[in-house]
Design a protein around this motif. Structure first.
Motif, PDB file in Angstrom:
ATOM      1  N   ILE A 175      -6.135  15.558  -0.317  1.00 25.42           N
ATOM      2  CA  ILE A 175      -6.579  14.184  -0.579  1.00 25.42           C
ATOM      3  C   ILE A 175      -7.254  13.707   0.692  1.00 25.42           C
ATOM      4  CG2 ILE A 175      -5.847  11.817  -1.045  1.00 25.42           C
ATOM      5  CD1 ILE A 175      -3.389  13.067  -2.498  1.00 25.42           C
ATOM      6  N   SER A 176      -8.501  13.289   0.590  1.00 25.21           N
ATOM      7  CA  SER A 176      -9.176  12.802   1.787  1.00 25.21           C
ATOM      8  C   SER A 176      -8.933  11.308   1.944  1.00 25.21           C
ATOM      9  CB  SER A 176     -10.664  13.135   1.787  1.00 25.21           C
ATOM     10  OG  SER A 176     -11.263  12.835   0.582  1.00 25.21           O
ATOM     11  N   ALA A 177      -8.697  10.948   3.201  1.00 22.93           N
ATOM     12  CA  ALA A 177      -8.458   9.549   3.549  1.00 22.93           C
ATOM     13  C   ALA A 177      -9.726   8.753   3.256  1.00 22.93           C
ATOM     14  CB  ALA A 177      -8.075   9.442   5.016  1.00 22.93           C
ATOM     15  N   GLY A 178      -9.572   7.469   3.160  1.00 22.26           N
ATOM     16  CA  GLY A 178     -10.726   6.618   2.882  1.00 22.26           C
ATOM     17  C   GLY A 178     -10.895   6.404   1.397  1.00 22.26           C
ATOM     18  N   LYS A 179     -12.090   6.683   0.884  1.00 19.81           N
ATOM     19  CA  LYS A 179     -12.422   6.386  -0.514  1.00 19.81           C
ATOM     20  C   LYS A 179     -11.499   7.084  -1.513  1.00 19.81           C
ATOM     21  CE  LYS A 179     -17.347   5.604   0.218  1.00 19.81           C
ATOM     22  NZ  LYS A 179     -18.691   6.111  -0.073  1.00 19.81           N
ATOM     23  N   GLU A 180     -11.263   8.382  -1.318  1.00 19.82           N
ATOM     24  CA  GLU A 180     -10.425   9.101  -2.284  1.00 19.82           C
ATOM     25  C   GLU A 180      -8.998   8.558  -2.286  1.00 19.82           C
ATOM     26  OE1 GLU A 180      -8.879  13.541  -3.586  1.00 19.82           O
ATOM     27  OE2 GLU A 180     -10.236  13.370  -1.879  1.00 19.82           O
ATOM     28  N   LEU A 181      -8.458   8.286  -1.099  1.00 18.34           N
ATOM     29  CA  LEU A 181      -7.106   7.737  -1.027  1.00 18.34           C
ATOM     30  C   LEU A 181      -7.055   6.354  -1.676  1.00 18.34           C
ATOM     31  CD1 LEU A 181      -4.201   8.145  -0.060  1.00 18.34           C
ATOM     32  CD2 LEU A 181      -4.878   7.147   2.132  1.00 18.34           C
ATOM     33  N   ARG A 182      -8.048   5.511  -1.411  1.00 17.41           N
ATOM     34  CA  ARG A 182      -8.093   4.172  -2.020  1.00 17.41           C
ATOM     35  C   ARG A 182      -8.212   4.269  -3.541  1.00 17.41           C
ATOM     36  NH1 ARG A 182      -5.961   2.868   1.724  1.00 17.41           N
ATOM     37  NH2 ARG A 182      -6.824   2.112   3.638  1.00 17.41           N
ATOM     38  N   HIS A 183      -9.008   5.225  -4.028  1.00 16.56           N
ATOM     39  CA  HIS A 183      -9.145   5.442  -5.469  1.00 16.56           C
ATOM     40  C   HIS A 183      -7.799   5.850  -6.081  1.00 16.56           C
ATOM     41  CE1 HIS A 183     -11.068   6.399  -9.268  1.00 16.56           C
ATOM     42  NE2 HIS A 183     -10.469   7.573  -9.250  1.00 16.56           N
ATOM     43  N   LEU A 184      -7.056   6.693  -5.373  1.00 19.33           N
ATOM     44  CA  LEU A 184      -5.740   7.132  -5.831  1.00 19.33           C
ATOM     45  C   LEU A 184      -4.757   5.958  -5.913  1.00 19.33           C
ATOM     46  CD1 LEU A 184      -4.033   9.694  -6.526  1.00 19.33           C
ATOM     47  CD2 LEU A 184      -3.452   9.782  -4.106  1.00 19.33           C
ATOM     48  N   LEU A 185      -4.871   5.023  -4.969  1.00 19.42           N
ATOM     49  CA  LEU A 185      -3.963   3.872  -4.935  1.00 19.42           C
ATOM     50  C   LEU A 185      -4.322   2.813  -5.979  1.00 19.42           C
ATOM     51  CD1 LEU A 185      -3.605   3.250  -1.084  1.00 19.42           C
ATOM     52  CD2 LEU A 185      -2.220   4.704  -2.559  1.00 19.42           C
ATOM     53  N   LEU A 237       0.824  -1.213   0.000  1.00 18.58           N
ATOM     54  CA  LEU A 237       0.000   0.000   0.000  1.00 18.58           C
ATOM     55  C   LEU A 237       0.859   1.265   0.000  1.00 18.58           C
ATOM     56  CD1 LEU A 237      -2.765  -1.150   2.505  1.00 18.58           C
ATOM     57  CD2 LEU A 237      -3.102  -0.622   0.067  1.00 18.58           C
ATOM     58  N   SER A 238       1.937   1.273   0.791  1.00 22.47           N
ATOM     59  CA  SER A 238       2.798   2.463   0.823  1.00 22.47           C
ATOM     60  C   SER A 238       3.545   2.628  -0.496  1.00 22.47           C
ATOM     61  CB  SER A 238       3.756   2.424   2.019  1.00 22.47           C
ATOM     62  OG  SER A 238       4.611   1.311   1.968  1.00 22.47           O
ATOM     63  N   SER A 239       3.874   1.537  -1.154  1.00 19.93           N
ATOM     64  CA  SER A 239       4.491   1.630  -2.483  1.00 19.93           C
ATOM     65  C   SER A 239       3.491   2.181  -3.496  1.00 19.93           C
ATOM     66  CB  SER A 239       4.997   0.260  -2.945  1.00 19.93           C
ATOM     67  OG  SER A 239       6.117  -0.135  -2.180  1.00 19.93           O
ATOM     68  N   GLN A 240       2.228   1.758  -3.378  1.00 24.50           N
ATOM     69  CA  GLN A 240       1.206   2.309  -4.265  1.00 24.50           C
ATOM     70  C   GLN A 240       1.083   3.821  -4.057  1.00 24.50           C
ATOM     71  OE1 GLN A 240      -1.909  -0.609  -3.064  1.00 24.50           O
ATOM     72  NE2 GLN A 240      -2.314  -0.716  -5.275  1.00 24.50           N
TER      73      GLN A 240
END
Length: 167
Positions: A108-118, A22-25
């Motif tokens: 960047i908001s944590a949760g959905k937006e961060l997951r979408h970015l990854l 996840l941190s690499s993503q």
């Protein structure tokens, strides 16, 4: 690798492999957003998976991690963002909504937006940092001078800094 106990009593556990992937993503995503080595990325999250992914992703990218306490008011956050020159702030969805109207940086908001970015980013990243690169800007409280001051922590000192930061 990571065990988090939350205020409501529930716990989450993550393996080294999961945290590394996840941190690499995130490091790959930051690179795709134009974040260069030495750029600043502020994070205003309580301990959570998103906090640790952000911390290690920023460090892997070679950017400078700027921790911001989630209880900061608008003035305290604005000062640190301006003083550090942070290009991105990662915060909760609620905080992002409050801050968005007055910011000159990307949020960047944590949760959905961060997951979408990854999503779709590679789970491998090869850092290009050295022991003498700045890793973290840790701000003083500002109690002994007019404004808080950024203290540089280098990649070589991060392993010593982490236990103090966690506890």
């Amino acid at each position: 690798a990571l065990r988090i106990k939350f205020d409501d009593g529930h716990r989450e556990e993550y393996s080294f492999d999961a945290l590394s992937g996840l941190s690499s993503q995130l490091a790959n995503a930051l690179e795709s957003l134009g974040i260069e080595k030495g750029d600043r990325v502020a994070v205003m999250l309580d301990p959570s998976l998103d906090f640790y992914v952000s911390l290690f992703g920023v460090l892997k990218r070679g950017a400078i991690f700027v921790p911001c306490v989630s209880a900061f008011g608008p003035e305290a956050l604005a000062y640190r963002m301006q003083d550090s020159g942070a290009k991105i702030l990662i915060a909760t969805e609620e905080q992002a909504k409050t801050i968005a109207s007055q910011s000159a940086y990307r949020i960047i908001s944590a949760g959905k937006e961060l997951r979408h970015l990854l999503a779709g980013q590679k789970e491998k990243y090869s850092p290009h940092t050295s022991a003498n690169d700045i890793a973290v800007f840790q701000y003083t409280s500002g109690a002994t001078r007019k404004f808080p001051q950024a203290i540089n922590h280098y990649h070589r000192s991060v392993p010593l800094l982490m236990p103090a930061a966690v506890f």
